[in-house]
Design a protein around this motif. Structure first.
Motif, PDB file in Angstrom:
ATOM      1  N   GLU A  76      -3.510  22.702   2.429  1.00  0.00           N
ATOM      2  CA  GLU A  76      -2.075  22.946   2.606  1.00  0.00           C
ATOM      3  C   GLU A  76      -1.818  23.879   3.781  1.00  0.00           C
ATOM      4  O   GLU A  76      -0.890  23.653   4.562  1.00  0.00           O
ATOM      5  N   LYS A  77      -2.630  24.913   3.902  1.00  0.00           N
ATOM      6  CA  LYS A  77      -2.466  25.867   5.011  1.00  0.00           C
ATOM      7  C   LYS A  77      -2.730  25.174   6.351  1.00  0.00           C
ATOM      8  O   LYS A  77      -1.987  25.361   7.312  1.00  0.00           O
ATOM      9  N   LEU A  78      -3.763  24.367   6.402  1.00  0.00           N
ATOM     10  CA  LEU A  78      -4.080  23.652   7.638  1.00  0.00           C
ATOM     11  C   LEU A  78      -2.982  22.654   7.998  1.00  0.00           C
ATOM     12  O   LEU A  78      -2.639  22.502   9.170  1.00  0.00           O
ATOM     13  N   LEU A  79      -2.437  21.990   7.009  1.00  0.00           N
ATOM     14  CA  LEU A  79      -1.327  21.059   7.266  1.00  0.00           C
ATOM     15  C   LEU A  79      -0.125  21.810   7.818  1.00  0.00           C
ATOM     16  O   LEU A  79       0.535  21.341   8.748  1.00  0.00           O
ATOM     17  N   ALA A  80       0.157  22.979   7.246  1.00  0.00           N
ATOM     18  CA  ALA A  80       1.279  23.788   7.712  1.00  0.00           C
ATOM     19  C   ALA A  80       1.072  24.229   9.161  1.00  0.00           C
ATOM     20  O   ALA A  80       2.036  24.386   9.915  1.00  0.00           O
ATOM     21  N   ASP A  81      -0.188  24.401   9.544  1.00  0.00           N
ATOM     22  CA  ASP A  81      -0.529  24.787  10.915  1.00  0.00           C
ATOM     23  C   ASP A  81      -0.704  23.573  11.827  1.00  0.00           C
ATOM     24  O   ASP A  81      -1.161  23.713  12.962  1.00  0.00           O
ATOM     25  N   GLU A  82      -0.368  22.399  11.302  1.00  0.00           N
ATOM     26  CA  GLU A  82      -0.482  21.137  12.036  1.00  0.00           C
ATOM     27  C   GLU A  82      -1.911  20.872  12.523  1.00  0.00           C
ATOM     28  O   GLU A  82      -2.135  20.389  13.634  1.00  0.00           O
ATOM     29  N   ARG A  83      -2.860  21.167  11.660  1.00  0.00           N
ATOM     30  CA  ARG A  83      -4.272  20.922  11.938  1.00  0.00           C
ATOM     31  C   ARG A  83      -4.742  19.827  10.983  1.00  0.00           C
ATOM     32  O   ARG A  83      -5.489  20.069  10.046  1.00  0.00           O
ATOM     33  N   SER A  84      -4.277  18.597  11.257  1.00  0.00           N
ATOM     34  CA  SER A  84      -4.473  17.499  10.308  1.00  0.00           C
ATOM     35  C   SER A  84      -5.932  17.082  10.156  1.00  0.00           C
ATOM     36  O   SER A  84      -6.353  16.714   9.058  1.00  0.00           O
ATOM     37  N   ASP A  85      -6.722  17.107  11.236  1.00  0.00           N
ATOM     38  CA  ASP A  85      -8.136  16.718  11.108  1.00  0.00           C
ATOM     39  C   ASP A  85      -8.866  17.655  10.150  1.00  0.00           C
ATOM     40  O   ASP A  85      -9.585  17.206   9.255  1.00  0.00           O
ATOM     41  N   GLU A  86      -8.673  18.943  10.344  1.00  0.00           N
ATOM     42  CA  GLU A  86      -9.329  19.921   9.469  1.00  0.00           C
ATOM     43  C   GLU A  86      -8.798  19.806   8.044  1.00  0.00           C
ATOM     44  O   GLU A  86      -9.549  19.971   7.081  1.00  0.00           O
ATOM     45  N   SER A  87      -7.513  19.501   7.914  1.00  0.00           N
ATOM     46  CA  SER A  87      -6.918  19.288   6.599  1.00  0.00           C
ATOM     47  C   SER A  87      -7.591  18.104   5.902  1.00  0.00           C
ATOM     48  O   SER A  87      -7.890  18.166   4.706  1.00  0.00           O
ATOM     49  N   ASP A  88      -7.839  17.049   6.655  1.00  0.00           N
ATOM     50  CA  ASP A  88      -8.513  15.875   6.100  1.00  0.00           C
ATOM     51  C   ASP A  88      -9.916  16.227   5.614  1.00  0.00           C
ATOM     52  O   ASP A  88     -10.382  15.700   4.593  1.00  0.00           O
ATOM     53  N   PHE A  89     -10.612  17.115   6.317  1.00  0.00           N
ATOM     54  CA  PHE A  89     -11.953  17.525   5.906  1.00  0.00           C
ATOM     55  C   PHE A  89     -11.904  18.245   4.552  1.00  0.00           C
ATOM     56  O   PHE A  89     -12.777  18.044   3.702  1.00  0.00           O
ATOM     57  N   GLU A  90     -10.878  19.067   4.353  1.00  0.00           N
ATOM     58  CA  GLU A  90     -10.733  19.753   3.061  1.00  0.00           C
ATOM     59  C   GLU A  90     -10.456  18.749   1.947  1.00  0.00           C
ATOM     60  O   GLU A  90     -10.935  18.907   0.831  1.00  0.00           O
ATOM     61  N   LYS A  91      -9.693  17.712   2.251  1.00  0.00           N
ATOM     62  CA  LYS A  91      -9.411  16.666   1.265  1.00  0.00           C
ATOM     63  C   LYS A  91     -10.705  15.945   0.889  1.00  0.00           C
ATOM     64  O   LYS A  91     -10.946  15.657  -0.291  1.00  0.00           O
ATOM     65  N   ILE A  92     -11.543  15.666   1.881  1.00  0.00           N
ATOM     66  CA  ILE A  92     -12.829  15.007   1.615  1.00  0.00           C
ATOM     67  C   ILE A  92     -13.687  15.884   0.704  1.00  0.00           C
ATOM     68  O   ILE A  92     -14.263  15.405  -0.276  1.00  0.00           O
ATOM     69  N   LYS A  93     -13.774  17.169   1.021  1.00  0.00           N
ATOM     70  CA  LYS A  93     -14.569  18.082   0.194  1.00  0.00           C
ATOM     71  C   LYS A  93     -14.037  18.117  -1.238  1.00  0.00           C
ATOM     72  O   LYS A  93     -14.819  18.053  -2.192  1.00  0.00           O
ATOM     73  N   ALA A  94     -12.720  18.216  -1.386  1.00  0.00           N
ATOM     74  CA  ALA A  94     -12.125  18.244  -2.728  1.00  0.00           C
ATOM     75  C   ALA A  94     -12.479  16.962  -3.487  1.00  0.00           C
ATOM     76  O   ALA A  94     -12.787  17.012  -4.683  1.00  0.00           O
ATOM     77  N   ASN A  95     -12.467  15.829  -2.791  1.00  0.00           N
ATOM     78  CA  ASN A  95     -12.822  14.558  -3.430  1.00  0.00           C
ATOM     79  C   ASN A  95     -14.273  14.551  -3.910  1.00  0.00           C
ATOM     80  O   ASN A  95     -14.571  14.026  -4.984  1.00  0.00           O
ATOM     81  N   ILE A  96     -15.169  15.122  -3.121  1.00  0.00           N
ATOM     82  CA  ILE A  96     -16.585  15.172  -3.514  1.00  0.00           C
ATOM     83  C   ILE A  96     -16.747  16.045  -4.759  1.00  0.00           C
ATOM     84  O   ILE A  96     -17.438  15.665  -5.714  1.00  0.00           O
ATOM     85  N   TYR A  97     -16.103  17.211  -4.755  1.00  0.00           N
ATOM     86  CA  TYR A  97     -16.163  18.064  -5.955  1.00  0.00           C
ATOM     87  C   TYR A  97     -15.611  17.319  -7.165  1.00  0.00           C
ATOM     88  O   TYR A  97     -16.176  17.397  -8.260  1.00  0.00           O
ATOM     89  N   ASP A  98     -14.521  16.583  -6.978  1.00  0.00           N
ATOM     90  CA  ASP A  98     -13.902  15.858  -8.086  1.00  0.00           C
ATOM     91  C   ASP A  98     -14.802  14.714  -8.577  1.00  0.00           C
ATOM     92  O   ASP A  98     -14.926  14.498  -9.788  1.00  0.00           O
ATOM     93  N   ILE A  99     -15.430  14.015  -7.656  1.00  0.00           N
ATOM     94  CA  ILE A  99     -16.373  12.952  -8.037  1.00  0.00           C
ATOM     95  C   ILE A  99     -17.468  13.521  -8.932  1.00  0.00           C
ATOM     96  O   ILE A  99     -17.804  12.954  -9.972  1.00  0.00           O
ATOM     97  N   PHE A 100     -18.007  14.665  -8.536  1.00  0.00           N
ATOM     98  CA  PHE A 100     -19.120  15.216  -9.304  1.00  0.00           C
ATOM     99  C   PHE A 100     -18.667  15.939 -10.562  1.00  0.00           C
ATOM    100  O   PHE A 100     -19.452  16.115 -11.491  1.00  0.00           O
ATOM    101  N   ARG A 101     -17.399  16.292 -10.654  1.00  0.00           N
ATOM    102  CA  ARG A 101     -16.851  16.772 -11.929  1.00  0.00           C
ATOM    103  C   ARG A 101     -16.859  15.594 -12.906  1.00  0.00           C
ATOM    104  O   ARG A 101     -17.240  15.746 -14.069  1.00  0.00           O
ATOM    105  N   THR A 102     -16.474  14.413 -12.429  1.00  0.00           N
ATOM    106  CA  THR A 102     -16.497  13.203 -13.254  1.00  0.00           C
ATOM    107  C   THR A 102     -17.925  12.839 -13.644  1.00  0.00           C
ATOM    108  O   THR A 102     -18.206  12.528 -14.808  1.00  0.00           O
ATOM    109  N   VAL A 103     -18.845  12.885 -12.677  1.00  0.00           N
ATOM    110  CA  VAL A 103     -20.260  12.588 -12.963  1.00  0.00           C
ATOM    111  C   VAL A 103     -20.789  13.547 -14.027  1.00  0.00           C
ATOM    112  O   VAL A 103     -21.486  13.130 -14.966  1.00  0.00           O
ATOM    113  N   PHE A 104     -20.444  14.824 -13.912  1.00  0.00           N
ATOM    114  CA  PHE A 104     -20.891  15.824 -14.881  1.00  0.00           C
ATOM    115  C   PHE A 104     -20.348  15.499 -16.272  1.00  0.00           C
ATOM    116  O   PHE A 104     -21.081  15.553 -17.264  1.00  0.00           O
TER     117      PHE A 104
END
Length: 127
Positions: free
Chosen positions: A29-57
Motif C-alpha cells: 500500500e505504501k509503495l502504491l501510494a508512492d507510485e512505485r508499482s513494480d515494487e508494489s507488485d513484488f510485495e504482492k507476489i511475496k504475500a501470495n507465496i506466504y499465503d500459498i504456504f499457509r494453505t499448504v501448512f
C-alpha cells in the motif's frame, strides 16, 4: 511431540505467516501510494507465496491426523516440490536474458527460504 506442543507450534507458525502477509500488504500500500508499482507488485507476489504456504501448512495439519512428524514431512516435501518449478522458470529466464522474470522467480525462491527457515525455527525446536 504432544498435542499441546503441536497446537502451540501450529498457532505460532500460522501467526508468523499471517504477520508476514500483513507486512507485505502494508508495504504494498505504501509503495502504491508512492507510485512505485513494480515494487508494489513484488510485495504482492511475496504475500501470495506466504499465503500459498499457509494453505499448504493447513493441509499438512489436516492430513496428518495429529501426527506432528507426518505434518512436518508433508510440509517440507511441498516446500521442495513447489519451488522446483520456480527454479526451472528462473533458469529459463536466465537463458533468455529476461531480467524481470529472473527477479520475480528469485523473489519467490527467497520468500520460500524465509518460510522454510521460520518453519524449522518454530516447528523443529523442542519445547
Amino acid at each position: 511431540m504432544d498435542n499441546l506442543i503441536m497446537n502451540e507450534k501450529q498457532k505460532e507458525f500460522t501467526a508468523w505467516l499471517g504477520s508476514q502477509i500483513a507486512a507485505c500488504e502494508k508495504r504494498r500500500e505504501k509503495l502504491l501510494a508512492d507510485e512505485r508499482s513494480d515494487e508494489s507488485d513484488f510485495e504482492k507476489i511475496k504475500a501470495n507465496i506466504y499465503d500459498i504456504f499457509r494453505t499448504v501448512f493447513n493441509v499438512a495439519l489436516k492430513t496428518s491426523n495429529d501426527d506432528a512428524d507426518a505434518a512436518r514431512r508433508f510440509f517440507l516435501l511441498k516446500a521442495e516440490e513447489i519451488p522446483a518449478n520456480w527454479k526451472a522458470a528462473y533458469d529459463r529466464a536466465k537463458q533468455h536474458d529476461d531480467a524481470h522474470k529472473m527477479q520475480i522467480e528469485s523473489l519467490k525462491l527467497e520468500t520460500m527460504q524465509d518460510i522454510k527457515t521460520a518453519f524449522q525455527r518454530i516447528w523443529e525446536v523442542e519445547a
